[in-house]
Design an enzyme around this catalytic site. Structure first.
Site, PDB file in Angstrom:
ATOM      1  N   ASN A 152       6.454 -29.850  23.937  1.00 18.84           N
ATOM      2  CA  ASN A 152       6.067 -30.549  25.164  1.00 18.84           C
ATOM      3  C   ASN A 152       6.998 -31.704  25.518  1.00 18.84           C
ATOM      4  OD1 ASN A 152       4.611 -31.236  22.665  1.00 18.84           O
ATOM      5  ND2 ASN A 152       3.837 -32.972  23.826  1.00 18.84           N
ATOM      6  N   CYS A 325       0.221 -39.049  24.149  1.00 18.93           N
ATOM      7  CA  CYS A 325      -0.525 -39.574  22.995  1.00 18.93           C
ATOM      8  C   CYS A 325       0.246 -40.691  22.316  1.00 18.93           C
ATOM      9  CB  CYS A 325      -0.783 -38.478  21.976  1.00 18.93           C
ATOM     10  SG  CYS A 325      -1.308 -36.978  22.738  1.00 18.93           S
TER      11      CYS A 325
HETATM   12  N1  PMP Z   1      -0.622 -29.359  22.227  1.00 17.81           N
HETATM   13  C1  PMP Z   1       0.337 -29.693  23.099  1.00 17.81           C
HETATM   14  C2  PMP Z   1       1.672 -29.044  22.982  1.00 17.81           C
HETATM   15  C3  PMP Z   1       0.092 -30.619  24.110  1.00 17.81           C
HETATM   16  O1  PMP Z   1       1.061 -30.965  24.971  1.00 17.81           O
HETATM   17  C4  PMP Z   1      -1.194 -31.206  24.188  1.00 17.81           C
HETATM   18  C5  PMP Z   1      -1.485 -32.223  25.282  1.00 17.81           C
HETATM   19  N2  PMP Z   1      -1.555 -31.632  26.551  1.00 17.81           N
HETATM   20  C6  PMP Z   1      -2.171 -30.820  23.255  1.00 17.81           C
HETATM   21  C7  PMP Z   1      -1.846 -29.909  22.286  1.00 17.81           C
HETATM   22  C8  PMP Z   1      -3.556 -31.429  23.265  1.00 17.81           C
HETATM   23  O2  PMP Z   1      -4.198 -31.136  24.438  1.00 17.81           O
HETATM   24  P1  PMP Z   1      -5.616 -31.863  24.796  1.00 17.81           P
HETATM   25  O3  PMP Z   1      -5.321 -33.343  24.735  1.00 17.81           O
HETATM   26  O4  PMP Z   1      -5.892 -31.371  26.158  1.00 17.81           O
HETATM   27  O5  PMP Z   1      -6.615 -31.441  23.800  1.00 17.81           O
END
Ligand code: PMP
Length: 387
Positions: A152, A325
């Site tokens: 990501n 995060c």
């Molecule tokens: N995995 C990846 C690669 C992410 O980019 C994200 C955040 N969009 C997540 C997991 C966790 O997603 P969420 O915060 O919607 O649970």
């Protein structure tokens, strides 16, 4: 002021078609799918239909292999901890790449507190998993190995088929977090040899509050949320029908439109990369070709990513410095450190993620704003002057 939103990895709007499709499950068809009356059966039908759409989207060998969760974080936790705890007879080791999302890395740390060992497999300077190291690290004891389909923060796409060959050669299971890749490149769990796969609704223009975990038929998991036994006993709790039905429809639309939309965004993305790299001492992070079509990530010498983000925001342009995060902790990105960057290099990062609202005419506006912003920040930066 016109808004140009280029942070689709952190949040996406719900597609109007998805909203119109699913809104009736909030007020009109509000039944509980566990109820036997007609309102309950209507809700159950909506979940079954969403399950089928998700299964089609990833070419799963049957819709029963899809488990709905509350999001990608929960799906990653269930995949890793659920597989490790249930299959402990095979061994007490787990593994992942060093550039996974925190919702993979933190469950590994939790497993360590509960008697497991974990190994992190390094990546090269583009973020591609080191396959030789993977061969060394994954042993017959390694129950589950987790690798992102695509990262990501730097957009790099991993060689999943090769990784699967290595993991299966040791008798283990492969979990793939496809949150960032889904809807941007085709996913096929059978062709790629994937045993567990995570999806997120919002990353497909669906409502928040739903995610999905594909679990290969025959693979046994320990539930993390015991309760009323919904989702084949693997995820108890009354289902969020609005989000689940919306996620199914979002996946169906993404599957239909992905090829055209990804080609469109790739052109705009390439224009952004070309223009932004004209700024001196600016570098692309991640792989130049093996990267998600909507993703462009950079680092600028001598300045802070937060400064870029805030100044661009004043001009109506929303970007990110990396993972949403880690921005809460302001910690250096573990992904950028893992690809070999020094601490002072990591802080000047900027990530652009394009989406359905992005237009070709946005590219020159963004390039101009980035050039101006970087120049302004460098004029003020003691780091840059020293450099
Ligand atoms: N995995 C990846 C690669 C992410 O980019 C994200 C955040 N969009 C997540 C997991 C966790 O997603 P969420 O915060 O919607 O649970």
């Amino acid at each position: 002021m016109k808004r140009i939103f280029l942070d689709h990895q952190s949040s996406m709007p719900v597609d109007q078609r998805v909203f119109e499709f699913a809104v009736r499950y909030l007020k009109e068809d509000f039944g509980n799918p566990s109820s036997l009356h007609s309102a309950g059966l209507e809700a159950k039908k909506a979940i079954d239909e969403a399950r089928r759409k998700i299964a089609d989207f990833i070419n799963a060998p049957g819709e029963k292999s899809v488990i709905f969760t509350g999001g990608a974080t929960e799906a990653n936790n269930l995949a890793i901890k659920g597989t490790a705890y249930r299959n402990v007879a095979r061994g007490r080791r787990v593994a992942s790449s060093s550039i996974e999302h925190m919702s993979v890395l933190n469950p590994l740390k939790e497993l360590k507190k509960n008697g497991f060992e974990y190994d992190l497999v390094p990546v090269d300077s583009y973020g591609i998993v080191d396959l030789k190291k993977l061969e060394e690290v994954v042993t017959e004891e390694t129950v589950v190995t987790s690798v992102l389909y695509a990262n990501n923060e730097i957009g790099t796409i991993e060689p999943i088929r090769e990784i699967s060959g290595i993991v299966h050669g040791r008798g283990g299971y492969l979990h793939v977090d496809a949150t960032a890749a889904a809807g941007r490149i085709p996913l096929d769990v059978q062709a790629e040899g994937i045993d567990l796969l995570t999806l997120s609704s919002n990353d497909l223009y669906g409502p928040r509050g739903a995610g999905a975990l594909y679990v290969k038929p025959g693979l046994k998991l320990q539930p993390l949320l015991p309760g009323g036994g919904q989702e084949r006993g693997l995820r108890s709790g009354t289902e969020n029908i609005f989000a689940i039905a919306g996620m199914g429809e979002a996946a169906r639309l993404a599957g239909l439109e992905m090829e055209r939309e990804s080609a469109r965004l790739k052109k705009i993305r390439d224009a952004l990369i070309k223009g932004i790299l004209e700024v001196e001492e600016t570098f692309l992070t991640g792989h130049p070709e093996k990267r998600l079509p909507h993703h462009a990530s950079f680092r600028f010498t001598g300045i802070e990513g937060e400064g870029i983000l805030l100044l661009l925001d004043r001009q109506g342009i929303q970007v990110s410095t990396g993972s949403a995060c880690s921005s809460q902790t302001l910690e250096a990105s573990h992904v950028l450190l893992a690809i070999g960057l020094k601490h002072e290099e990591v802080h000047g990062s900027m990530v652009l993620t394009l989406g359905r609202s992005t237009k070709a005419e946005d590219a020159p506006v963004v390039i101009g704003a980035v050039k101006e912003t970087v120049t302004k920040l460098r004029e003020l930066s003691p780091l840059w002057k020293k450099h």
